[in-house]
Design a protein around this motif. Structure first.
Motif, PDB file in Angstrom:
ATOM      1  N   VAL A  39     -14.696   9.700 -25.369  1.00  0.00           N
ATOM      2  CA  VAL A  39     -14.626  10.860 -26.270  1.00  0.00           C
ATOM      3  C   VAL A  39     -15.295  12.081 -25.660  1.00  0.00           C
ATOM      4  O   VAL A  39     -14.691  13.154 -25.561  1.00  0.00           O
ATOM      5  CB  VAL A  39     -15.272  10.528 -27.641  1.00  0.00           C
ATOM      6  N   SER A  67     -13.093  15.395 -36.654  1.00  0.00           N
ATOM      7  CA  SER A  67     -14.036  14.278 -36.604  1.00  0.00           C
ATOM      8  C   SER A  67     -13.753  13.275 -37.711  1.00  0.00           C
ATOM      9  O   SER A  67     -13.668  12.062 -37.459  1.00  0.00           O
ATOM     10  CB  SER A  67     -15.467  14.806 -36.740  1.00  0.00           C
ATOM     11  N   THR A  70     -10.285  11.525 -37.196  1.00  0.00           N
ATOM     12  CA  THR A  70     -10.349  10.556 -36.091  1.00  0.00           C
ATOM     13  C   THR A  70     -11.120   9.309 -36.497  1.00  0.00           C
ATOM     14  O   THR A  70     -10.702   8.181 -36.207  1.00  0.00           O
ATOM     15  CB  THR A  70     -11.006  11.194 -34.847  1.00  0.00           C
ATOM     16  N   SER A  74      -9.448   5.653 -36.826  1.00  0.00           N
ATOM     17  CA  SER A  74     -10.003   4.649 -35.918  1.00  0.00           C
ATOM     18  C   SER A  74     -10.466   3.414 -36.680  1.00  0.00           C
ATOM     19  O   SER A  74     -10.283   2.275 -36.214  1.00  0.00           O
ATOM     20  CB  SER A  74     -11.181   5.239 -35.132  1.00  0.00           C
ATOM     21  N   TYR A 244     -11.297  14.837 -29.229  1.00  0.00           N
ATOM     22  CA  TYR A 244     -11.476  13.633 -30.041  1.00  0.00           C
ATOM     23  C   TYR A 244     -10.482  12.520 -29.704  1.00  0.00           C
ATOM     24  O   TYR A 244     -10.389  11.539 -30.442  1.00  0.00           O
ATOM     25  CB  TYR A 244     -11.353  13.989 -31.531  1.00  0.00           C
ATOM     26  N   SER A 245      -9.767  12.653 -28.626  1.00  0.00           N
ATOM     27  CA  SER A 245      -8.742  11.661 -28.294  1.00  0.00           C
ATOM     28  C   SER A 245      -9.350  10.415 -27.650  1.00  0.00           C
ATOM     29  O   SER A 245      -9.910  10.487 -26.555  1.00  0.00           O
ATOM     30  CB  SER A 245      -7.714  12.288 -27.335  1.00  0.00           C
ATOM     31  N   PHE A 246      -9.257   9.300 -28.330  1.00  0.00           N
ATOM     32  CA  PHE A 246      -9.663   8.036 -27.724  1.00  0.00           C
ATOM     33  C   PHE A 246      -8.994   6.836 -28.380  1.00  0.00           C
ATOM     34  O   PHE A 246      -9.088   5.709 -27.880  1.00  0.00           O
ATOM     35  CB  PHE A 246     -11.187   7.880 -27.762  1.00  0.00           C
ATOM     36  N   THR A 271     -17.465   2.578 -33.697  1.00  0.00           N
ATOM     37  CA  THR A 271     -16.664   3.778 -33.908  1.00  0.00           C
ATOM     38  C   THR A 271     -17.444   4.832 -34.675  1.00  0.00           C
ATOM     39  O   THR A 271     -17.470   6.018 -34.293  1.00  0.00           O
ATOM     40  CB  THR A 271     -15.373   3.421 -34.689  1.00  0.00           C
ATOM     41  N   ILE A 275     -18.418   8.285 -32.717  1.00  0.00           N
ATOM     42  CA  ILE A 275     -17.817   9.551 -33.149  1.00  0.00           C
ATOM     43  C   ILE A 275     -18.858  10.464 -33.790  1.00  0.00           C
ATOM     44  O   ILE A 275     -18.830  11.683 -33.604  1.00  0.00           O
ATOM     45  CB  ILE A 275     -16.639   9.292 -34.107  1.00  0.00           C
ATOM     46  N   SER A 278     -20.830  11.959 -30.974  1.00  0.00           N
ATOM     47  CA  SER A 278     -19.990  12.928 -30.279  1.00  0.00           C
ATOM     48  C   SER A 278     -19.872  14.216 -31.075  1.00  0.00           C
ATOM     49  O   SER A 278     -19.936  15.324 -30.514  1.00  0.00           O
ATOM     50  CB  SER A 278     -18.596  12.337 -30.040  1.00  0.00           C
ATOM     51  N   SER A 406      -3.286   8.946 -32.506  1.00  0.00           N
ATOM     52  CA  SER A 406      -4.519   8.948 -33.300  1.00  0.00           C
ATOM     53  C   SER A 406      -4.264   8.972 -34.798  1.00  0.00           C
ATOM     54  O   SER A 406      -5.179   8.742 -35.583  1.00  0.00           O
ATOM     55  CB  SER A 406      -5.394  10.159 -32.922  1.00  0.00           C
TER      56      SER A 406
END
Length: 466
Positions: A39, A67, A70, A74, A244-246, A271, A275, A278, A406
């Motif tokens: 991330v 955020s 995501t 996730s 935020y791409s993961f 997760t 996040i 991050s 996502s």
């Protein structure tokens, strides 16, 4: 797909998991390190620029919304690692396996095109970003020695070649399960350069005061048209999406976890932790970077030379970026490597060039793995030399990644697995969320594509300079 231990006639032992594979040893902490590595990447470097385009209000809201979205999707995705039951069902080893188990073969193929196309694109972007950071170290020392007005330009191609050579070596790590040490180092590096960027921003604000900022970002004027404002706003949305791409490696990360406590519970904890951490760093980098530079924030606030001094600290920050992206490249490339190698072994099981492993100085070597992965690194490096555009490329990757991987697939898989009734309240609001994210992704893609077209018109391949 591997047979379970019961199906194959063997009983689980202390060395093997329920699917017959070597027992997984990862925990939520190692998964958190993988997530942070994936991330907090090069996306953090452009957030001050994003705030300059969006302004205080839209910039803060955009970061918070991405955020939350995501994290929500996730968490849905963590329950899709096993099917049909999220705790006792059959393991899905990859994101594509999860799509196939829940949505069928057609969407499995569509997912493969999206996932591996995006992973390849991100590794190209990381090659560009690492070269720019390597060049920034050279320039920082040059500016310190010869003054801030000196001509310290340097070609990026040489640094891309250096990065490629290192990646060819690192790419021989056999699989995702062996990447934990690299991920932990990379996660530490990502925190380090983010903290340095935050510290330098605070120092600049203390010395020069807050830059020229506004609630709506860069104002329209004689030298900045409303149309250009719109294009940049769309591109900024793509940059935030990329940050935020993961999700497209979440299942692969979850497959490294030991089975007790249940993988989905451990992954949800990882997760949320990853996040949240991050987002805190993102908000600080975006807010403080924008406050320091105002509407003139550079596209990459550690290599755009908003900061010149202390030059040694700028050098350390860029070294951390280089080390981090060396590891992040592997975290994102391993699913692609694994897909091609698994397919090849299934297609040509008798070919010893593909299947045979031999030991060299204590390391397992496979000729096909060496040739294929080395070729991949070389090809992506050449493409990066041809198209070394940081902000617009990052924005386009974010736009292409965010909605399908996502949002759409996690939501559709969760609906299928939990059998949510069509047109029910939950089904309707999930579809509305998906549609809203699709619109944002399309706008971001349009803005980033416009920026790339503009950049290409005045660019010569293999001649990029920093």
């Amino acid at each position: 797909m591997s047979l379970s231990m019961a199906e194959s006639g063997y009983l689980p032992s202390e060395k093997f998991d329920d699917d017959g594979r070597i027992k997984r040893t990862g925990n939520w902490k190692s998964a958190t390190a993988h997530i942070i590595t994936a991330v907090i990447g090069s996306g953090v470097l452009s957030l001050a620029w994003c705030f300059a385009q969006l302004g205080w209000i839209a910039g803060s809201i955009t970061l918070a919304l991405f955020s939350v979205i995501t994290m929500f999707n996730s968490i849905l995705l963590t329950d899709c690692y096993r099917s049909p039951d999220p705790v006792t069902g059959t393991r899905n080893y990859t994101y594509m396996d999860a799509v196939k188990a829940n949505l069928g073969a057609l969407q499995y193929k569509v997912c493969g095109i999206a996932q591996y196309g995006v992973l390849a694109g991100i590794t190209i972007g990381y090659t560009t970003t690492t070269a720019i950071s390597m060049a920034a170290i050279n320039k920082s020392n040059c500016f310190h020695k010869h003054g801030h007005n000196a001509d310290c330009r340097v070609k990026n191609s040489m640094f891309m070649v250096i990065f490629a050579v290192i990646q060819i070596i690192l790419s021989q790590v056999p699989n995702f399960h062996k990447l934990s040490p690299i991920s932990i180092v990379a996660a530490i590096m990502s925190f380090s350069y983010s903290l340095i960027g935050i510290g330098l921003s605070v120092a600049k604000i203390a010395e020069d005061g807050i830059g020229k900022t506004s609630l709506t970002g860069m104002p329209v004027g004689p030298n900045f048209s409303g149309m250009e404002k719109m294009w940049r706003t769309f591109s900024a949305l793509g940059d935030v999406a990329f940050a935020y791409s993961f999700c497209f490696v979440l299942i692969e990360i979850q497959d490294t976890l030991k089975s007790s406590p249940p993988e989905n519970k451990q992954m949800k904890k990882a997760t949320i932790t990853g996040i949240t951490a991050s987002t805190v760093f993102y908000m600080m980098c975006g807010v403080l970077g924008y406050a320091a530079f105002g509407n003139d924030a550079p596209g990459n606030f550690l290599t755009g030379f908003g900061f010149y001094d202390p030059f040694w600290l700028v050098d350390i920050a860029n070294i951390c970026i280089v080390v981090h992206l060396l590891g992040a490249y592997q975290v994102l490339a391993q699913p692609l490597f694994g897909f091609v190698e698994t397919y090849s072994k299934q297609k040509w099981p008798q070919n010893k060039l593909i299947t045979k492993e031999f030991s060299l100085c204590g390391y397992d070597i496979n000729m096909f793995r060496f040739a294929w992965r080395s070729t991949y690194v070389i090809v992506t490096t050449i493409i990066a030399m041809i198209f070394p555009f940081f902000n617009d490329f990052v924005g386009l990757l974010g736009a292409c990644t965010f909605w399908p991987l996502s949002v759409y697939f996690p939501i559709e898989m969760y609906i299928a697995q939990t059998r949510i009734r069509k047109y029910s309240f939950t089904w309707n609001w999930m579809q509305i969320l998906s549609l809203a994210c699709l619109i944002v992704s399309l706008l971001a893609a349009i803005g980033s594509t416009h920026g790339l077209i503009t950049s290409v018109q005045s660019f010569k391949p293999f001649q990029s300079e920093s």
